[in-house]
Design a protein around this motif. Sequence first.
Motif, PDB file in Angstrom:
ATOM      1  N   PRO A  13       0.745  -1.259   0.000  1.00 10.00           N
ATOM      2  CA  PRO A  13       0.000   0.000   0.000  1.00 10.00           C
ATOM      3  C   PRO A  13       0.778   1.314   0.000  1.00 10.00           C
TER       4      PRO A  13
ATOM      5  N   ALA B 250      -8.734  -0.400   0.116  1.00 12.69           N
ATOM      6  CA  ALA B 250      -8.015   0.281   1.192  1.00 12.69           C
ATOM      7  C   ALA B 250      -8.828   1.486   1.627  1.00 12.69           C
TER       8      ALA B 250
ATOM      9  N   TYR C 112      -5.812  -1.803   4.733  1.00  9.48           N
ATOM     10  CA  TYR C 112      -6.338  -2.674   3.684  1.00  9.48           C
ATOM     11  C   TYR C 112      -7.369  -3.623   4.266  1.00  9.48           C
TER      12      TYR C 112
ATOM     13  N   ARG D 122      -6.099  -8.573  -1.517  1.00  6.26           N
ATOM     14  CA  ARG D 122      -6.562  -7.415  -0.751  1.00  6.26           C
ATOM     15  C   ARG D 122      -7.625  -6.657  -1.561  1.00  6.26           C
TER      16      ARG D 122
END
Length: 432
Positions: free
Chosen positions: A294, A381, A333, A378
């Motif tokens: 991220p 976010a 996330y 994932r």
Amino acid sequence: MKVLLVGAGGRENAIAEALVKSGAKLYVVAKHVNPGIKRLAEDYGVAKETDVEKVLEFAKKWDVDLAFIGPEAPLEKGIVNLLEENGIPTVGPSREAAQLETNKAFARQIMEKYKIPGRKLFKVFDDVKEMESWIDEFGKPVVVKPLGLTGGKGVKVVGYQLKDNDEAKEYAKKLIEKDGKVLIEERTDGIEFTFQVFTDGKRVIPMPLAQDYPHAYDGDVGPITGGMGSYSCKDHLLPFITEEDYERALKTLEKTIEAMRKEGTPYKGILYGQFMLAKDEPKIIEFNARFGDPEAINVLPILETPLLEIAEGIVDGTLSKAKFQEKATVVKYIAPKGYPENPVRGVQIQVDEAKILESGAKIYYASIDENLTLLGSRALAIVGIAESIEEAERIASQGIKHVKGEIFYRRDVGTKESIEKRIKMMRELRGE
Ligand code: GLY
């Protein structure tokens, strides 16, 4: 200007937003339709990002002026070489230069040859007996690394994924049998941090430092993931890093870019130094030839200089500046239950965008489709941006309440307690 973006993770959602904000008309090729990127794009092609010929076909059809590559896998396939041979200037390193990430032995050898600070003791083996005797003679804990890309799953460290050096030898033997070679390094103890820079091959422009939370669960336990969240500070440093540590780490990245130029494999794009702040100095754990994911989501939303201007500077060799707002950021996330080992897939989740935005948080979509069906990695976010980490963390935590379904996330990303734990570990290591 028409810009092609390759990739559709959370990182690419942040790149897409920054490009469009700076005036780009966005065209995307990725293996799935990311709902956050789709709404920013003029057109969207679905193809494997490593199918570089297909990506080129889309680029030609749309007649793009510039390309921006998000993930590492297409870099290894030579996507930058191919696009540039076809007259499309591209942000990202050539296949040869991307070896800094795609070939771990190459990166270590460059550091050794040019005596770049932040080096670690290492050796590459293709012979099992030699490897075993070297590890026995070395006597201290080691790290075993496959040479190529493994999506974060190949590196094993004694004391963590490996019990002792005997287990390290067994694992290294398997890698030699499978890949023909293995990299063995000394283990370095300390705290990891992310240092990303923009470079046109000569100039190196730093971005704010960030810290990633790679373990799946709260308290830094559980399997290693792509990163469950990350934070960055208002002063663009990290609470356990001194000015001197920062300057040394920057020197490592600058010297690496200089070395790549001298080697005849100039490096342009984004260089990500994954450092371990050890007792004496920051040491390179790995280079990445792209933004972090991220960590891109920490830095790009606070970038003041238009990303398109930076991208043009990178490809023209005229990169001059990148200014960031003095704000703290916390990225959390949200992943499918069971991620990374046995993720739930094919199940829809609920994302109340209006409420998330009302709480002051931002949303970046990743491995999730337009129907909000989980794709296995994932998913999205949620980000807080504020004057302090505490406030940024509070905003992200408020926003995340409005996502429901078979998901989980780390509550401790960016919390005071988890940051203090890191400061304490560093003080103890340095004997302060
Ligand atoms: N967050 C780790 C990476 O992007 O490689």
